[in-house]
Design a protein around this motif. Sequence first.
Motif, PDB file in Angstrom:
ATOM      1  N   SER A 183     -12.012 -67.366  21.745  1.00 29.33           N
ATOM      2  CA  SER A 183     -10.797 -66.905  21.054  1.00 29.33           C
ATOM      3  C   SER A 183     -11.120 -65.907  19.957  1.00 29.33           C
ATOM      4  CB  SER A 183     -10.041 -68.098  20.466  1.00 29.33           C
ATOM      5  OG  SER A 183     -10.842 -68.781  19.524  1.00 29.33           O
ATOM      6  N   LEU A 184     -12.386 -65.867  19.529  1.00 33.52           N
ATOM      7  CA  LEU A 184     -12.804 -64.901  18.522  1.00 33.52           C
ATOM      8  C   LEU A 184     -13.207 -63.574  19.153  1.00 33.52           C
ATOM      9  CD1 LEU A 184     -13.652 -64.104  15.613  1.00 33.52           C
ATOM     10  CD2 LEU A 184     -15.884 -65.135  16.093  1.00 33.52           C
ATOM     11  N   LYS A 185     -13.838 -63.632  20.324  1.00 29.75           N
ATOM     12  CA  LYS A 185     -14.445 -62.440  20.905  1.00 29.75           C
ATOM     13  C   LYS A 185     -13.659 -61.827  22.058  1.00 29.75           C
ATOM     14  CE  LYS A 185     -19.046 -64.279  19.812  1.00 29.75           C
ATOM     15  NZ  LYS A 185     -20.342 -64.732  20.371  1.00 29.75           N
ATOM     16  N   ASN A 186     -12.578 -62.445  22.483  1.00 27.48           N
ATOM     17  CA  ASN A 186     -11.850 -61.901  23.622  1.00 27.48           C
ATOM     18  C   ASN A 186     -10.340 -61.902  23.393  1.00 27.48           C
ATOM     19  OD1 ASN A 186     -11.743 -60.746  26.236  1.00 27.48           O
ATOM     20  ND2 ASN A 186     -11.136 -62.715  27.078  1.00 27.48           N
ATOM     21  N   ARG A 187      -9.942 -61.325  22.273  1.00 29.61           N
ATOM     22  CA  ARG A 187      -8.526 -61.130  21.927  1.00 29.61           C
ATOM     23  C   ARG A 187      -7.749 -62.450  21.858  1.00 29.61           C
ATOM     24  NH1 ARG A 187      -9.319 -57.170  26.130  1.00 29.61           N
ATOM     25  NH2 ARG A 187      -9.694 -55.106  25.240  1.00 29.61           N
ATOM     26  N   GLY A 188      -8.438 -63.521  21.463  1.00 27.16           N
ATOM     27  CA  GLY A 188      -7.758 -64.779  21.231  1.00 27.16           C
ATOM     28  C   GLY A 188      -7.125 -64.805  19.860  1.00 27.16           C
ATOM     29  N   TRP A 189      -6.551 -65.945  19.494  1.00 24.85           N
ATOM     30  CA  TRP A 189      -5.793 -66.004  18.245  1.00 24.85           C
ATOM     31  C   TRP A 189      -6.675 -65.783  17.022  1.00 24.85           C
ATOM     32  CZ3 TRP A 189      -6.616 -69.667  14.414  1.00 24.85           C
ATOM     33  CH2 TRP A 189      -7.419 -70.762  14.750  1.00 24.85           C
ATOM     34  N   ILE A 190      -7.935 -66.251  17.078  1.00 27.34           N
ATOM     35  CA  ILE A 190      -8.826 -66.014  15.936  1.00 27.34           C
ATOM     36  C   ILE A 190      -9.153 -64.523  15.817  1.00 27.34           C
ATOM     37  CG2 ILE A 190     -11.059 -66.533  14.906  1.00 27.34           C
ATOM     38  CD1 ILE A 190     -11.033 -69.221  16.256  1.00 27.34           C
ATOM     39  N   GLY A 191      -9.405 -63.882  16.954  1.00 29.48           N
ATOM     40  CA  GLY A 191      -9.686 -62.447  16.943  1.00 29.48           C
ATOM     41  C   GLY A 191      -8.505 -61.642  16.436  1.00 29.48           C
ATOM     42  N   ILE A 192      -7.295 -62.029  16.837  1.00 31.27           N
ATOM     43  CA  ILE A 192      -6.086 -61.332  16.377  1.00 31.27           C
ATOM     44  C   ILE A 192      -5.913 -61.499  14.870  1.00 31.27           C
ATOM     45  CG2 ILE A 192      -3.576 -61.316  16.507  1.00 31.27           C
ATOM     46  CD1 ILE A 192      -3.853 -61.977  19.490  1.00 31.27           C
ATOM     47  N   LEU A 193      -6.184 -62.719  14.372  1.00 28.71           N
ATOM     48  CA  LEU A 193      -6.095 -62.941  12.926  1.00 28.71           C
ATOM     49  C   LEU A 193      -7.111 -62.093  12.174  1.00 28.71           C
ATOM     50  CD1 LEU A 193      -5.573 -66.811  12.506  1.00 28.71           C
ATOM     51  CD2 LEU A 193      -3.952 -64.973  11.992  1.00 28.71           C
ATOM     52  N   LEU A 194      -8.337 -62.038  12.700  1.00 32.45           N
ATOM     53  CA  LEU A 194      -9.370 -61.226  12.050  1.00 32.45           C
ATOM     54  C   LEU A 194      -8.988 -59.747  12.069  1.00 32.45           C
ATOM     55  CD1 LEU A 194     -12.127 -60.906  10.728  1.00 32.45           C
ATOM     56  CD2 LEU A 194     -13.148 -60.848  13.015  1.00 32.45           C
ATOM     57  N   GLY A 195      -8.505 -59.270  13.216  1.00 30.56           N
ATOM     58  CA  GLY A 195      -8.073 -57.877  13.297  1.00 30.56           C
ATOM     59  C   GLY A 195      -6.936 -57.581  12.336  1.00 30.56           C
ATOM     60  N   CYS A 252     -26.106 -43.272  11.238  1.00 27.23           N
ATOM     61  CA  CYS A 252     -24.705 -43.214  10.819  1.00 27.23           C
ATOM     62  C   CYS A 252     -24.188 -44.553  10.298  1.00 27.23           C
ATOM     63  CB  CYS A 252     -23.849 -42.754  11.993  1.00 27.23           C
ATOM     64  SG  CYS A 252     -22.088 -42.668  11.609  1.00 27.23           S
ATOM     65  N   GLY A 253     -23.466 -44.516   9.187  1.00 28.28           N
ATOM     66  CA  GLY A 253     -22.874 -45.722   8.623  1.00 28.28           C
ATOM     67  C   GLY A 253     -21.756 -46.276   9.479  1.00 28.28           C
ATOM     68  N   CYS A 254     -20.926 -45.387  10.065  1.00 29.00           N
ATOM     69  CA  CYS A 254     -19.857 -45.850  10.960  1.00 29.00           C
ATOM     70  C   CYS A 254     -20.457 -46.541  12.173  1.00 29.00           C
ATOM     71  CB  CYS A 254     -18.993 -44.673  11.401  1.00 29.00           C
ATOM     72  SG  CYS A 254     -18.175 -43.786  10.053  1.00 29.00           S
ATOM     73  N   GLY A 255     -21.487 -45.913  12.739  1.00 26.04           N
ATOM     74  CA  GLY A 255     -22.180 -46.527  13.867  1.00 26.04           C
ATOM     75  C   GLY A 255     -22.894 -47.795  13.462  1.00 26.04           C
ATOM     76  N   GLY A 256     -23.440 -47.827  12.240  1.00 23.66           N
ATOM     77  CA  GLY A 256     -24.128 -49.015  11.757  1.00 23.66           C
ATOM     78  C   GLY A 256     -23.194 -50.206  11.650  1.00 23.66           C
ATOM     79  N   LEU A 257     -21.972 -49.987  11.146  1.00 19.94           N
ATOM     80  CA  LEU A 257     -20.994 -51.076  11.052  1.00 19.94           C
ATOM     81  C   LEU A 257     -20.564 -51.523  12.442  1.00 19.94           C
ATOM     82  CD1 LEU A 257     -19.413 -52.681   8.830  1.00 19.94           C
ATOM     83  CD2 LEU A 257     -17.486 -51.183   9.352  1.00 19.94           C
ATOM     84  N   ALA A 258     -20.375 -50.551  13.339  1.00 15.96           N
ATOM     85  CA  ALA A 258     -19.976 -50.888  14.706  1.00 15.96           C
ATOM     86  C   ALA A 258     -21.047 -51.695  15.420  1.00 15.96           C
ATOM     87  CB  ALA A 258     -19.659 -49.609  15.486  1.00 15.96           C
ATOM     88  N   GLU A 259     -22.313 -51.327  15.203  1.00 16.08           N
ATOM     89  CA  GLU A 259     -23.414 -52.003  15.892  1.00 16.08           C
ATOM     90  C   GLU A 259     -23.684 -53.395  15.332  1.00 16.08           C
ATOM     91  OE1 GLU A 259     -25.028 -51.153  18.456  1.00 16.08           O
ATOM     92  OE2 GLU A 259     -24.671 -49.022  18.733  1.00 16.08           O
ATOM     93  N   THR A 260     -23.331 -53.647  14.094  1.00 15.64           N
ATOM     94  CA  THR A 260     -23.644 -54.943  13.476  1.00 15.64           C
ATOM     95  C   THR A 260     -22.392 -55.816  13.386  1.00 15.64           C
ATOM     96  OG1 THR A 260     -23.381 -53.872  11.294  1.00 15.64           O
ATOM     97  CG2 THR A 260     -25.619 -54.048  12.189  1.00 15.64           C
ATOM     98  N   LEU A 261     -21.480 -55.477  12.500  1.00 14.53           N
ATOM     99  CA  LEU A 261     -20.246 -56.247  12.380  1.00 14.53           C
ATOM    100  C   LEU A 261     -19.457 -56.235  13.681  1.00 14.53           C
ATOM    101  CD1 LEU A 261     -18.270 -57.810  10.498  1.00 14.53           C
ATOM    102  CD2 LEU A 261     -17.191 -55.600  10.017  1.00 14.53           C
ATOM    103  N   GLY A 262     -19.481 -55.124  14.394  1.00 14.41           N
ATOM    104  CA  GLY A 262     -18.669 -54.996  15.602  1.00 14.41           C
ATOM    105  C   GLY A 262     -19.347 -55.444  16.878  1.00 14.41           C
ATOM    106  N   ASP A 263     -20.622 -55.823  16.815  1.00 17.88           N
ATOM    107  CA  ASP A 263     -21.345 -56.190  18.040  1.00 17.88           C
ATOM    108  C   ASP A 263     -20.668 -57.298  18.847  1.00 17.88           C
ATOM    109  OD1 ASP A 263     -23.911 -56.153  19.745  1.00 17.88           O
ATOM    110  OD2 ASP A 263     -23.811 -58.248  19.075  1.00 17.88           O
ATOM    111  N   PRO A 264     -20.078 -58.331  18.242  1.00 15.21           N
ATOM    112  CA  PRO A 264     -19.435 -59.379  19.051  1.00 15.21           C
ATOM    113  C   PRO A 264     -18.275 -58.882  19.901  1.00 15.21           C
ATOM    114  CG  PRO A 264     -19.801 -60.155  16.802  1.00 15.21           C
ATOM    115  CD  PRO A 264     -20.077 -58.685  16.802  1.00 15.21           C
ATOM    116  N   TYR A 265     -17.821 -57.624  19.669  1.00 15.83           N
ATOM    117  CA  TYR A 265     -16.634 -57.129  20.363  1.00 15.83           C
ATOM    118  C   TYR A 265     -16.943 -55.968  21.295  1.00 15.83           C
ATOM    119  CZ  TYR A 265     -14.702 -59.953  16.660  1.00 15.83           C
ATOM    120  OH  TYR A 265     -14.445 -60.998  15.813  1.00 15.83           O
ATOM    121  N   ARG A 266     -18.221 -55.673  21.523  1.00 13.70           N
ATOM    122  CA  ARG A 266     -18.562 -54.506  22.335  1.00 13.70           C
ATOM    123  C   ARG A 266     -18.044 -54.647  23.766  1.00 13.70           C
ATOM    124  NH1 ARG A 266     -23.327 -52.395  22.650  1.00 13.70           N
ATOM    125  NH2 ARG A 266     -23.980 -52.840  20.521  1.00 13.70           N
TER     126      ARG A 266
END
Length: 595
Positions: free
Chosen positions: A233-245, A402-416
Amino acid sequence: MKSLKITHKVGLIVFTIGFFTFLSLFFLSKFQLDQSLLKQELGESNYEIVESFNLDIYQKEYQSQFSFVNDVKSIFDNFNQKIQSDYQINKSLAEEIVNRNEGNTFDESTIASSFEKNDSEVTQWQLKQFQDYTSWMSGREFDSKTEMKSQLEKVISDVNNSIISQKGFSNNNVKNTVFSIVKQSHSGIIAQNPLLWLLLSIGIPILGALLYLLPRLRTESAGIKNDGIFHSSLKNRGWIGILLGSFLIAFYIFLYWFPEYMTSWIIIVDPVSELLSGNPASQWFMYGFLYTLAILVMGIRMILKYRHSPYQMVRTVSVMFFQLAFAFVIPEILVRLNQPYMDLKNMWPLDYDFFFDYQLNEKIEAGTIGIFMLGWGIALFVIGVPVFTYLYGKRWYCSWVCGCGGLAETLGDPYRQLSDKSLGAWKIERWMVHSVLVFAVLMTAAVLYTYFSGNSNVLGISSYQIRAVYGFGVGSVFSGVIGTGFYPLMGNRVWCRFGCPLAAYLGIVQRFKSRFRITTNGGQCISCGNCSTYCEMGIDVRWYAQRGQNVVRASCVGCGVCSSVCPRGVLNLENRDEDGRFNQPSLIGNDSFDK
């Protein structure tokens, strides 16, 4: 093993407690406005006007920052209404001036005689503005007095519309002044001990995150597995993921347009800001601080997750280093040394305001160091991009620096895995990202034209309006609100895929003039789909792997995750000569070919 699982759960609980402590800061502050502070922020003459409002805000101690902010904003609303009322020119003046003119030729001397004969500041301002706005009309013959009157009424409207920007507080000035007043009016427990609350609201979540992550070393084997990521639910558009987004979207909206409501969070990082730059924290320092912590903590997660791949570990350390040193610490130290603030790894067109007048003036006025910064920034995109992209592809920047890429690769990795791999998404991506690049180039051209010519009108459009539209639409909404807020909804590289003008520039060079490619061995591919699943840029890597064809795409950032998750070693990142990058025949089974 049981103790490690307990540590894992304890970490999650500690992180949750710290995160809710961070959120609770929104409601723990008290506010009380001091008259001397308001006088300081408004200025002597403006404060005299405000005193006539008989404010009762000074006697109150506010428990709610929403009420306090609204009452502070009302001061500026009333001030602007007062100024607008005092300085406004009545439209009847147009008819009076027309009647004083003989015939249809406009005589500018009739203007002064139509204003009241006094030396008040208001009258003198109105007269000067009116004369300036009608200077082009002097001696001009109109077809009729009706046309002359129409032009004069338009002048009156233009003068009246300029009153707030010249004599009152514009929207931007109100936002900045209200933010300063609210931040300095904190009187609760947070303002009394910001360092303690920094440890409680930031330190505790970090501790919890580390306790949650570190057991991976013992409880999980190295390598990537299809372990139910599409059922989370966190990593595949579940309710936790929607809340985080939703939280991330709301965070960026408040950051960009309502920072006065975030002052509790900003105050707790004051000690860090004063240590680095010697100045109190702004919303941008708070953002940079949290941004850097996110990359560092989630970077540790990346290292643990991809510890079977030396390439991924070194690459992750690289983005952590560049964010911490080049994007966060060094710019603040430069400010402490009275030098221009600059992220030395950032470059145009991603750094879209690099050529704005205030940036150029600040660097030129700084002398040698400022000129070096200007030259360095130009050299990065003029020389650095084509040379390094030719040698290494766009991965040298997008995946290592890149800082944008750095955030995507780390914080955003669970959602790739959420990135859309469809052909339709690819078509939209190409149009959008290159359109933003064209917009950035045209906007910069207009800004430089204004800087060197002094003329802000470019083909009938104000260059200031062009850069304002770009800053709002691309610099704020796209890169921030959508680019990061949509991680749990559309994957971690939404900005990089669809909006980053620098990624588009790098991609054009990589596509047509680069030694970089991802080679494939079709005979070894078992079509497991790991490569496509984990591609954050929406590339269907499996399609190439099944055919044994090189992956040569402008969008590919060379993160190498597709290679790292392949169980058969089918994919390999290579920097070789340009021959053989394109038009490779499909390799099936044990087939091979000679070059």
